[in-house]
Design an enzyme around this catalytic site. Structure first.
Site, mmCIF file in Angstrom:
data_model
loop_
_atom_site.group_PDB
_atom_site.id
_atom_site.type_symbol
_atom_site.label_atom_id
_atom_site.label_comp_id
_atom_site.label_asym_id
_atom_site.label_seq_id
_atom_site.Cartn_x
_atom_site.Cartn_y
_atom_site.Cartn_z
ATOM 1 N N TYR A 199 -0.523 -6.277 3.186
ATOM 2 C CA TYR A 199 0.143 -7.083 4.273
ATOM 3 C C TYR A 199 1.648 -7.898 4.143
ATOM 4 O O TYR A 199 2.201 -7.474 2.965
ATOM 5 C CB TYR A 199 -1.022 -8.432 4.647
ATOM 6 N N GLU A 200 1.910 -8.512 5.213
ATOM 7 C CA GLU A 200 3.612 -9.040 5.111
ATOM 8 C C GLU A 200 4.482 -7.532 4.796
ATOM 9 O O GLU A 200 5.819 -7.746 4.113
ATOM 10 C CB GLU A 200 3.656 -9.919 4.175
ATOM 11 N N GLY A 201 4.029 -6.551 5.344
ATOM 12 C CA GLY A 201 5.085 -5.237 5.335
ATOM 13 C C GLY A 201 4.535 -4.317 3.869
ATOM 14 O O GLY A 201 4.588 -4.870 2.996
#
Length: 596
Positions: A442-444
């Site tokens: 997550y978060e890229g």
């Protein structure tokens, strides 16, 4: 049940001996009065909260998980979470690094990051409830209207309200240009939002009185793609101009994700049905505003894996010292016992030292990077601010991807130290592994971070920012090149620095011919640059330890041993990674898609 002891000695070493933060803060007007006693006191008290309040509910929270009442759309976190959050708020912890204009304590972000490392070690799932509030706060602080700031920032600062970021939709993950959530202008200047969001961490809970959702959506006349995205502030409960809470807004949890890890955090499917929101920033410029929150979150995710690496290491060491099994190949080391403790076995030590080195290297790089962030936000020198901003931008994808890859490796190693017991829930090790795995996604995803590093942060400006960071390494190598005691550290540092320079030039030339070469090399490249950063900080830490080892403090002896292990056993990984980078695109694209 796993135990956690805040690593205060190493934190103090990084802050006071490696980075000399008190002197650095003196050059930042807002932090000029922050002294070592204040820093140490905050860390000590923060460590008590982490180890005594939220660590004891980590294992039970993982077992219990969250519960959704579909009739009311309300989510109940595990037992003890709400009480722990109340204690967190009463202690003033949400306000630690927030602006004093909105009720914050105004302390450096560097200090806040160390506090959050301890929270992540103690209970990552719990920490995500208040953790995302910092990103929401930063986005509103940078892009909110005066009215939004006046109403929302004091509540986020105090912890009375929490925040989320609502980006992803069922049909699109990282490619936000595909999102479909709509925002219709209303006569009163607000917007009515309709759509679906998924994977929203802490999207619904009962820990705080209100939840401030920052939602990406499209206006009716928005251009296609990422250039047509706007950002909206959508509270769970509608908020009057005086800050009082009104009726429930049209945003609610329509489902909980059943996940591999972080069970105790409510990862929500969120439905918006005419939810009332207000615009944050300019129309169709939502990504720029949201990136403030996303970059804060990316540093936070790296910190999550640092926290897990540290706590996994601590528990694996304790187990390895206590568990007896087999004899050392070179003869009994505990002749009074039927077998030797497993810590005598070389491969067990390798696994433990890998986790220790990845924790200590990450702690140093994280602290350095957030110190540059403090300078970027608070320095009076415009040139220094710009240089620090560029360096933070360069190092952020490394922190997110390198730390989380290492956290997955380290927690897995530490679980392995326990043997079969590591696979059993009550020991806590398998939870660390499961919790660590999401941090790479997550978060890229880490691939996205790698593309960002090589494509946007390095090649986009012909390596100027990387060269500026590399100049610090070159200067250090030149200063220590005549120090005989430092040769074992500066020589490999100089070598990896030269190799990164040559590799970057080669990849830049390949990218001119075919941009896909960036995609073929990026993941390996980020890992090589991550090792360059760790090499630099381990060499600097070794220099301090060499100078102070005569004091008799065993801490410095351990620091030297860890640095030597890093250079001997972990840095050599870069040889294979560099060869993989140079192998290029062809081996990946040769096979026809039909043959997969």
């Amino acid at each position: 049940m796993p135990q956690y002891t805040p690593p205060l000695r190493d934190m103090q070493f990084v802050l006071h001996e490696l980075l000399n933060v008190v002197d650095e803060f003196k050059m930042i007007p807002a932090h000029a009065e922050v002294d070592a006693d204040t820093i140490n006191a905050v860390l000590e008290e923060g460590g008590k909260f982490a180890s005594e309040v939220i660590a004891p509910i980590n294992l039970s929270g993982d077992s219990e998980g969250c519960a959704l009442d579909r009739s009311t759309h309300e989510v109940t976190p595990p037992k003890g979470f709400r009480e722990a959050y109340a204690t967190y708020v009463e202690g003033g912890w949400p306000a630690l690094s927030c602006d004093t204009a909105y009720g914050g304590q105004g302390l450096p972000h560097t200090l806040n990051q160390f506090f959050y490392e301890m929270l992540n070690s103690a209970n990552q799932a719990w920490t995500m409830y208040p953790g995302l509030s910092h990103g929401a706060y930063e986005a509103l602080h940078a892009h909110g209207t005066p009215e939004q700031k006046a109403v929302y920032l004091p509540k986020l600062t105090s912890g009375e309200w929490t925040g989320t970021m609502c980006l992803t939709e069922p049909h699109c993950g990282t490619d936000l240009g595909l999102l479909r959530t709509k925002a219709e202008p209303q006569a009163d200047g607000t917007y009515a939002l309709t759509g679906q969001k998924i994977f929203i961490s802490a999207g619904e809970h009962n820990l705080a009185a209100n939840i401030v959702h920052l939602v990406l959506a499209r206006l009716p006349d928005a251009p296609a793609g990422s250039k047509g995205i706007s950002l909206f502030l959508v509270p769970k409960f509608k908020v009057a101009a005086d800050g009082s809470i009104g009726e429930r807004n049209g945003i609610f949890c329509s489902g909980l994700e059943h996940k591999m890890g972080i069970h105790a955090n409510s990862t929500c499917q969120m439905t918006l049905e005419g939810a009332v929101g207000t615009l944050v920033g300019e129309p169709n410029k939502g990504l720029a505003a949201m990136f403030v929150m996303m970059n804060t979150a990316r540093l936070g995710v790296g910190n999550q894996s640092l926290g897990l690496t540290e706590v996994a290491y601590q528990n694996a060491v304790a187990y390895a010292k206590d568990r007896i099994q087999m004899r050392s190949l070179s003869g009994p080391k505990a002749p009074d016992k039927p077998a030797d403790p497993i810590i005598v076995h070389p491969d067990v030590r390798k696994m433990l030292l890998t986790a220790r080195a990845y924790a200590e290297g990450a702690r140093a790089l994280q602290a350095y990077t957030v110190l540059q962030l403090d300078k970027a936000l608070g320095s009076d020198d415009e040139d220094e601010r710009k240089a620090c901003e560029a360096e933070v931008a360069l190092l952020t994808p490394i922190i997110k991807a390198f730390f989380t890859d290492n956290g997955w490796i380290a927690t897995s190693h530490c679980m392995q130290v326990f043997g079969g017991h590591g696979y059993i829930h009550e020991w806590g090790m398998e939870q660390f592994v499961r919790d660590a795995r999401i941090n790479m996604i997550y978060e890229g995803t880490n691939t996205i971070q790698s593309l960002d590093l090589l494509g946007r942060k390095v090649l986009h400006n012909n390596g100027a920012t990387l060269k500026a960071f590399g100049k610090k390494i070159i200067d250090f190598v030149e200063e220590e090149g005549v120090n005989e005691a430092m040769q074992e550290f500066v020589n490999p540092l100089a070598d990896i620095g030269d190799k990164v320079t040559k590799l970057t030039q080669e990849l830049g030339m390949k990218a001119f011919g075919n941009p896909d070469e960036v995609g073929a090399a990026a993941v390996d490249y980020l890992r090589v640059v991550g090792h360059l950063c760790f090499s630099y900080f381990f060499a600097r830490m070794a220099k301090i330890a060499l100078e102070k080892q005569a004091s008799g403090d065993p801490f410095y002896k351990a620091k030297l041993a860890t640095a030597r292990f890093y250079f001997a056993k972990l840095l050599p990984e870069t040889a294979g990674l560099i060869r993989s980078c140079r192998a290029g695109l062809a081996p990946l694209m040769e096979m026809d898609e039909a043959l997969f």
